[in-house]
Design a protein around this motif. Structure first.
Motif, short mmCIF file in Angstrom:
data_model
loop_
_atom_site.label_atom_id
_atom_site.label_comp_id
_atom_site.label_asym_id
_atom_site.label_seq_id
_atom_site.Cartn_x
_atom_site.Cartn_y
_atom_site.Cartn_z
N TYR A 151 0.92 -1.24 -0.56
CA TYR A 151 -0.08 0.09 -0.42
C TYR A 151 1.01 1.24 -0.04
O TYR A 151 1.72 1.53 0.28
N LEU A 152 0.65 2.30 -0.70
CA LEU A 152 1.18 3.29 -1.39
C LEU A 152 0.61 4.60 -0.25
O LEU A 152 -0.66 5.04 -0.51
N TYR A 153 1.76 4.93 0.99
CA TYR A 153 0.78 6.26 1.50
C TYR A 153 0.65 7.26 0.65
O TYR A 153 1.16 7.80 0.36
N ARG A 154 -0.66 7.41 0.86
CA ARG A 154 -1.03 9.25 0.69
C ARG A 154 0.04 10.39 0.49
O ARG A 154 0.43 11.02 -0.20
N SER A 155 0.10 10.00 2.42
CA SER A 155 0.58 11.56 2.31
C SER A 155 1.93 11.38 2.26
O SER A 155 2.86 12.16 2.28
N ALA A 197 -6.87 19.65 -7.82
CA ALA A 197 -7.13 19.85 -6.52
C ALA A 197 -8.33 20.85 -5.74
O ALA A 197 -9.06 20.78 -5.47
N VAL A 198 -7.65 21.61 -5.13
CA VAL A 198 -8.28 23.03 -4.43
C VAL A 198 -8.66 24.15 -5.67
O VAL A 198 -9.19 24.27 -5.05
N LEU A 199 -7.67 24.35 -6.42
CA LEU A 199 -8.46 25.28 -7.74
C LEU A 199 -9.83 25.06 -8.65
O LEU A 199 -9.39 23.69 -8.63
N ARG A 200 -9.78 26.09 -9.26
CA ARG A 200 -11.09 25.33 -10.24
C ARG A 200 -10.70 26.18 -11.24
O ARG A 200 -10.64 27.10 -11.21
N PRO A 201 -11.13 25.61 -12.06
CA PRO A 201 -11.45 26.19 -13.27
C PRO A 201 -11.79 27.70 -13.52
O PRO A 201 -13.18 27.95 -13.01
N GLY A 202 -11.53 29.09 -13.84
CA GLY A 202 -11.81 30.12 -13.97
C GLY A 202 -11.53 30.88 -12.83
O GLY A 202 -11.05 32.92 -12.94
N ASP A 203 -10.71 30.37 -12.07
CA ASP A 203 -10.24 30.77 -10.67
C ASP A 203 -9.25 31.98 -11.06
O ASP A 203 -8.26 31.18 -11.65
N LEU A 204 -9.01 32.64 -10.49
CA LEU A 204 -7.80 33.83 -11.02
C LEU A 204 -6.53 34.22 -10.02
O LEU A 204 -6.50 34.03 -8.63
N VAL A 205 -5.69 33.53 -10.74
CA VAL A 205 -4.61 32.95 -10.11
C VAL A 205 -2.95 34.07 -10.73
O VAL A 205 -3.35 34.74 -11.29
N ALA A 206 -2.70 35.15 -9.43
CA ALA A 206 -1.55 35.89 -9.66
C ALA A 206 -0.15 35.17 -9.80
O ALA A 206 -0.09 34.35 -8.38
N VAL A 207 0.69 35.30 -10.49
CA VAL A 207 1.49 34.72 -10.63
C VAL A 207 2.57 36.00 -10.84
O VAL A 207 2.15 37.19 -11.64
N PRO A 331 -4.63 22.86 7.14
CA PRO A 331 -5.47 21.23 7.03
C PRO A 331 -6.22 21.06 6.06
O PRO A 331 -6.46 20.17 5.30
N SER A 332 -7.23 22.32 5.45
CA SER A 332 -8.27 21.98 4.52
C SER A 332 -7.62 21.67 3.06
O SER A 332 -8.28 20.86 2.14
N VAL A 333 -6.83 22.90 2.82
CA VAL A 333 -5.54 21.89 1.64
C VAL A 333 -4.98 20.70 1.62
O VAL A 333 -5.35 19.94 0.53
N THR A 334 -4.38 20.34 2.55
CA THR A 334 -3.87 19.20 3.26
C THR A 334 -5.73 17.92 2.86
O THR A 334 -4.54 16.87 1.84
N THR A 335 -6.51 18.33 3.21
CA THR A 335 -7.40 16.74 3.14
C THR A 335 -7.76 16.98 1.80
O THR A 335 -8.05 15.84 1.19
N THR A 336 -8.10 18.51 1.24
CA THR A 336 -8.24 18.31 -0.21
C THR A 336 -7.83 17.62 -1.15
O THR A 336 -7.41 17.01 -2.61
N TYR A 340 -7.90 13.76 -3.48
CA TYR A 340 -7.69 14.32 -4.36
C TYR A 340 -6.83 12.96 -4.57
O TYR A 340 -7.22 12.03 -6.10
N ARG A 341 -5.59 12.72 -4.45
CA ARG A 341 -4.59 11.34 -4.96
C ARG A 341 -5.69 10.30 -4.07
O ARG A 341 -5.31 9.25 -5.20
N GLU A 342 -6.38 10.23 -3.07
CA GLU A 342 -7.33 9.09 -3.50
C GLU A 342 -8.28 8.92 -4.53
O GLU A 342 -8.30 7.51 -4.64
N LEU A 343 -9.08 9.10 -5.01
CA LEU A 343 -9.77 9.51 -6.58
C LEU A 343 -8.90 8.90 -7.21
O LEU A 343 -9.74 8.48 -8.00
#
Length: 471
Positions: A151-155, A197-207, A331-336, A340-343
């Motif tokens: 078993y490969l641990y997700r984390s 996993a965390v962001l969504r299409p259409g989100d505005l990301v600054a770089v 924590p909210s990002v880690t859980t998401t 995502y890795r599980e799915l």
């Protein structure tokens, strides 16, 4: 009296073959460089062959009508590169094994991006030659002795996460704790996961602009709307952030590619705005362990662990071979990310993680980091000293393993990069690091990816290539 446009020519005779060497006083290229280039080309194309004797520096200077300083400098460069050799009491000869024919070229890299005959001086290439080979083999043997996993641990492996937590506390001043660390495949793969996993299409990301274009492409391919934000000598400008951003990606410890460090005031301003406007700050700490003559500044993750996603990697301090990095996130990002890795069934490979664990367990990682800092500090001093002595302006040398020489125009940048290739050096230009139309130009020079001897031997060409030119 010679005019400014006069050309000097000498004919070197090898058997029945005449080999013309022409020097142009009207050119901006120094005479010694012109002479070295002409002789190098003659040897590379076979007009000069192994064993051919060259005129003495005095005789050649007389034929060309130049000072002996010019011919001596050209011969010294060709000797350093391995094109010619001197035999005591009998003169100077073309080597029987020119660099282009040698099967082994220490300090040169062969990959899909660079021809094997170029010395790679681009940013982002680590000092892999500095790895202790005995420690490297021992770590891989120990990693291979681990029983196959069912078993490969997700984390990520628990031992790896503990080793990273210790590394972050000791070398970056971040008290994360094992439970807060996620293993990743490196900073780029972590950005891909965040975008997917965390962001969504259409989100505005600054770089950052200029900035790391792989991250830019990861966001764009995941459907984000990317908005470039300018940087200056203090790093990314929080006051230039648009409203409504969902995330801000930055490299505050050593901005890529300009090399500036985000000031303490900017760091506080950025995280305070992130809290007020509810967006994430993605802190890419790709080479944060490397700094020189400057005091450490607090990580964004130390200032605001509730809104900062901290990314790190072993690619710059060890080698990309391991494919091992880390993420410290709210924590909210880690859980998401774990969901995502599980799915998707995706997770970082444990092989590289096990090697890092073994290197840390025996103290080899710490010893390597000390050697790495010492080695790169000495290389940086050698390179910066040579450039500044020649009047070459330098930016971004306080940290990391590359520096930037600013230039005035895209034409100047293209010409210097092309000239570098012709003379055996692979360099990087600033223009390609812009998500939009470039507004700054220059040459980025990495100094970790070759041997110190190769770097030293290339200094003469590098300085001549980058020195300011008369207007």
């Amino acid at each position: 009296m010679a005019t400014s446009a006069e050309k000097w020519e000498a004919t070197l005779t090898r058997g029945d073959t005449a080999l013309p060497v022409r020097l142009d006083r009207d050119s901006t290229v120094p005479l010694a460089v012109q002479l070295a280039d002409a002789l190098r080309e003659s040897a590379a194309t076979g007009h000069l062959r192994g064993g051919d004797r060259l005129p003495s520096t005095r005789a050649l200077a007389d034929r060309l009508g130049v000072s002996r300083t010019v011919t001596s400098a050209a011969y010294e460069q060709l000797h350093a590169e391995g094109w010619i050799l001197g035999r005591h009491g009998s003169g100077t000869y073309v080597t029987t094994s020119p660099p282009a024919a040698r099967p082994e070229r220490r300090g040169f890299v062969t990959n899909d991006e660079a021809p094997s005959d170029l010395l790679v001086l681009t940013p982002g290439v680590p000092w892999a030659d500095g790895l202790d080979r005995a420690a490297w083999r021992r770590a891989w043997r120990a990693a291979a002795d681990t029983p196959p996993a069912t078993y490969l641990y997700r984390s990520g492996l628990a031992d790896y996460r503990a080793a990273v937590a210790e590394h972050l506390l000791r070398h970056r001043g971040l008290d994360a704790g094992t439970d807060s660390v996620l293993a990743t495949g490196g900073t780029t793969s972590a950005v891909v996961e965040l975008a997917s996993a965390v962001l969504r299409p259409g989100d505005l990301v600054a770089v950052e602009e200029p900035g790391y274009q792989r991250a830019v492409q990861a966001f764009r391919r995941a459907g984000m709307r990317v908005v470039p934000v300018p940087i200056d000598a203090e790093g990314l400008r929080p006051d230039a952030l648009p409203g409504g951003v969902r995330a801000v990606y930055c490299s505050p410890a050593h901005q890529y590619p300009m090399g500036c460090r985000m000031s303490a005031a900017r760091r506080v301003e950025l995280v305070e705005r992130a809290r007020a406007e509810n967006f994430l700050v993605v802190e890419d700490d790709y080479d944060g362990e490397l700094r020189y003559d400057v005091a450490p500044l607090p990580l964004l993750a130390s200032l605001a662990p509730d809104v900062v996603v901290h990314l790190g990697t072993t690619s710059k301090i060890l080698t990309p071979t391991l494919g091992a990095g880390w993420m410290v996130a709210p924590p909210s990002v880690t859980t998401t990310i774990l969901d995502y890795r599980e799915l998707t069934g995706t997770r970082p490979s444990p092989a590289g993680q096990r090697v890092v664990v073994e290197l840390a367990r025996h103290g080899d990682l710490g010893r390597h980091l000390r050697r790495l800092r010492r080695e790169l500090s000495e290389r940086r001093s050698m390179l910066v000293g040579a450039l500044k002595k020649a009047g070459v302006p330098v930016l971004g040398d306080d940290a990391g393993a590359h520096l930037v020489v600013p230039l005035a125009s895209p034409e100047d940048e293209r010409e210097r990069l092309a000239s570098g290739k012709r003379r055996g050096l692979l360099l990087d230009g600033l223009g390609r690091h812009f998500a939009r139309t470039p507004t700054a130009f220059g040459v980025a020079v990495g100094y970790a990816g070759c041997s110190r001897e190769a770097l030293r031997e290339s200094l003469w060409v590098l300085v001549d290539l980058l020195r300011p030119r008369p207007r």
